[in-house]
Design a protein around this motif. Structure first.
Motif, PDB file in Angstrom:
ATOM      1  N   GLU A 118       2.171  -5.427  63.516  1.00  0.00           N
ATOM      2  CA  GLU A 118       1.882  -4.214  62.770  1.00  0.00           C
ATOM      3  C   GLU A 118       2.510  -4.256  61.364  1.00  0.00           C
ATOM      4  O   GLU A 118       1.964  -3.721  60.411  1.00  0.00           O
TER       5      GLU A 118
ATOM      6  N   ARG B 276      -3.483  -5.010  74.017  1.00  0.00           N
ATOM      7  CA  ARG B 276      -2.792  -5.180  72.741  1.00  0.00           C
ATOM      8  C   ARG B 276      -3.050  -3.981  71.826  1.00  0.00           C
ATOM      9  O   ARG B 276      -2.119  -3.458  71.192  1.00  0.00           O
TER      10      ARG B 276
ATOM     11  N   THR C 249       4.228  -6.960  69.137  1.00  0.00           N
ATOM     12  CA  THR C 249       3.180  -6.088  68.612  1.00  0.00           C
ATOM     13  C   THR C 249       3.670  -5.359  67.370  1.00  0.00           C
ATOM     14  O   THR C 249       2.917  -5.164  66.404  1.00  0.00           O
TER      15      THR C 249
ATOM     16  N   VAL D  76       1.386  -9.908  75.208  1.00  0.00           N
ATOM     17  CA  VAL D  76       1.069  -9.230  73.953  1.00  0.00           C
ATOM     18  C   VAL D  76       2.314  -8.677  73.269  1.00  0.00           C
ATOM     19  O   VAL D  76       2.296  -8.437  72.060  1.00  0.00           O
ATOM     20  N   THR D  77       3.394  -8.480  74.021  1.00  0.00           N
ATOM     21  CA  THR D  77       4.620  -7.949  73.423  1.00  0.00           C
ATOM     22  C   THR D  77       5.687  -9.021  73.207  1.00  0.00           C
ATOM     23  O   THR D  77       6.632  -8.800  72.441  1.00  0.00           O
TER      24      THR D  77
ATOM     25  N   ARG E   4      -0.334  -1.385  70.288  1.00  0.00           N
ATOM     26  CA  ARG E   4      -0.280  -1.168  68.840  1.00  0.00           C
ATOM     27  C   ARG E   4      -0.370   0.316  68.511  1.00  0.00           C
ATOM     28  O   ARG E   4       0.371   0.823  67.658  1.00  0.00           O
TER      29      ARG E   4
END
Length: 344
Positions: free
Chosen positions: A342, A318, A338, A248-249, A322
């Motif tokens: 954003e 995730r 992430t 996710v990163t 965030r």
């Protein structure tokens, strides 16, 4: 229905308050510090002016009894959740004595239902798998888990006596907006900061705070008697946890996985040292112990009640990252991909 909520400015409590209000109920909060209400609930879209506030502490029998007057039901979510050995006295007072006082007062006041927020940790360790609502109370060798097991015994005694106590068992809970940045969100932040290069083997069940909140709103029906529900989620190994955090990163996040049993003595030593050191030490005995004794969970009854299997672990993680980034707890660099999401 007017619902008294304890712990309503905490992670589970604040999300539960928002969901209970969405379900059409009214809420009264028992809070030690009313100044914490707006920061905890305003970001969740709660009209704070529409809440009833009662100042008091769950360890004060008179305050608890007074707060319940005129209420129909109670959600007892107040708890000290920490593997920090410096908080052991507060955990014993709030988690055990506070639960005794709230459940006793609710029974005397005739509230229905009386919802007690337990923890999957109260059922550990066990040789049985998966953990379920009929799993016996555990005898864990860690202060937080031990206090939750003792409080669980209190709640089950009330159930056996016929009180309309509903016990819920949140898992290791993640998700957005943690007003006090508790252990779980803090652990994700520490991992992203590179403070956790070593992970114990094993794993633990993980759930989403929004699913826990939906469960708490769904059980607020009188006349159903004693019930128990494990919150939604699933067992996640520490290897999967790190892999998902990498995904996710988009970051490498180097990690070494060591046997949990071998890391326990280090965790025990850290707990002793922590009592003398003001700064928090990430290597916690409780976290290592949980990985050693963690088990899969059976959430079938809760899935049926809520009509879905809950939020996926990747979505939960995730959204946690965030929120950590959005709230300023981690930088763009630490949030990785992430942060890019954003910004777009």
């Amino acid at each position: 229905m007017l619902v008294l909520v304890t712990g309503g400015t905490g992670f589970l409590g604040s999300h539960s308050v928002a969901e209970i209000l969405r379900a059409g109920h009214r809420v009264r909060l028992l809070v030690r510090d009313p100044a914490g209400v707006v920061p905890a609930l305003d970001p969740l879209g709660v009209d704070v002016d529409g809440l009833e506030l009662f100042r008091g502490d769950v360890t004060d029998a008179d305050a608890v009894a007074a707060a319940m007057r005129g209420c129909d039901a109670v959600l007892h979510a107040a708890s000290v959740y920490s593997f920090d050995s410096r908080a052991r006295a507060a955990m014993r007072a709030v988690n055990v004595r506070g639960t005794e006082l709230v459940l006793d007062a609710a029974g005397v006041a005739g509230l229905d239902p009386i919802v007690y927020v337990s923890s999957f940790a109260a059922l550990l360790p066990t040789d049985r798998e998966p953990l379920g609502t009929e799993s016996p109370v555990g005898t864990p060798r860690e202060t937080y888990m031990s206090t939750k097991a003792r409080a669980e015994a209190v709640a089950r005694r009330a159930q056996r006596a016929g009180a309309p106590v509903v016990i819920t068992y949140p898992l290791a809970t993640l998700g957005p907006h943690d007003p006090k940045l508790g252990d779980q969100a803090g652990r994700v932040r520490n991992a992203l900061r590179g403070l956790m290069p070593m992970w114990p083997s094993g794993g633990f069940p993980v759930g989403d705070v929004r699913d826990v909140a939906r469960l708490h709103a769904a059980v607020l029906n009188p006349g159903r008697g004693p019930r128990r529900f494990l919150a939604q989620g699933r067992y996640v190994s520490t290897r999967e946890f790190v892999r998902t955090l990498r995904r996710v990163t988009g970051r490498r996040l180097p990690a070494v996985h060591l046997p949990a049993s071998g890391m326990l003595p280090v965790g025990a030593l850290t707990s002793l040292v922590q009592r003398l050191v003001p700064a928090h030490i990430p290597a916690e005995y409780g976290a290592i112990y949980t990985c050693l004794v963690g088990r899969a969970v059976d959430t079938t009854a809760t899935d049926q009640l809520l009509g879905s299997a809950g939020t996926t672990f990747e979505t939960t993680l995730r959204d946690t990252v965030r929120w950590l980034h959005r709230a300023g707890h981690i930088s763009d660099r630490l949030a990785g991909a992430t942060a890019v999401l954003e910004a777009t």
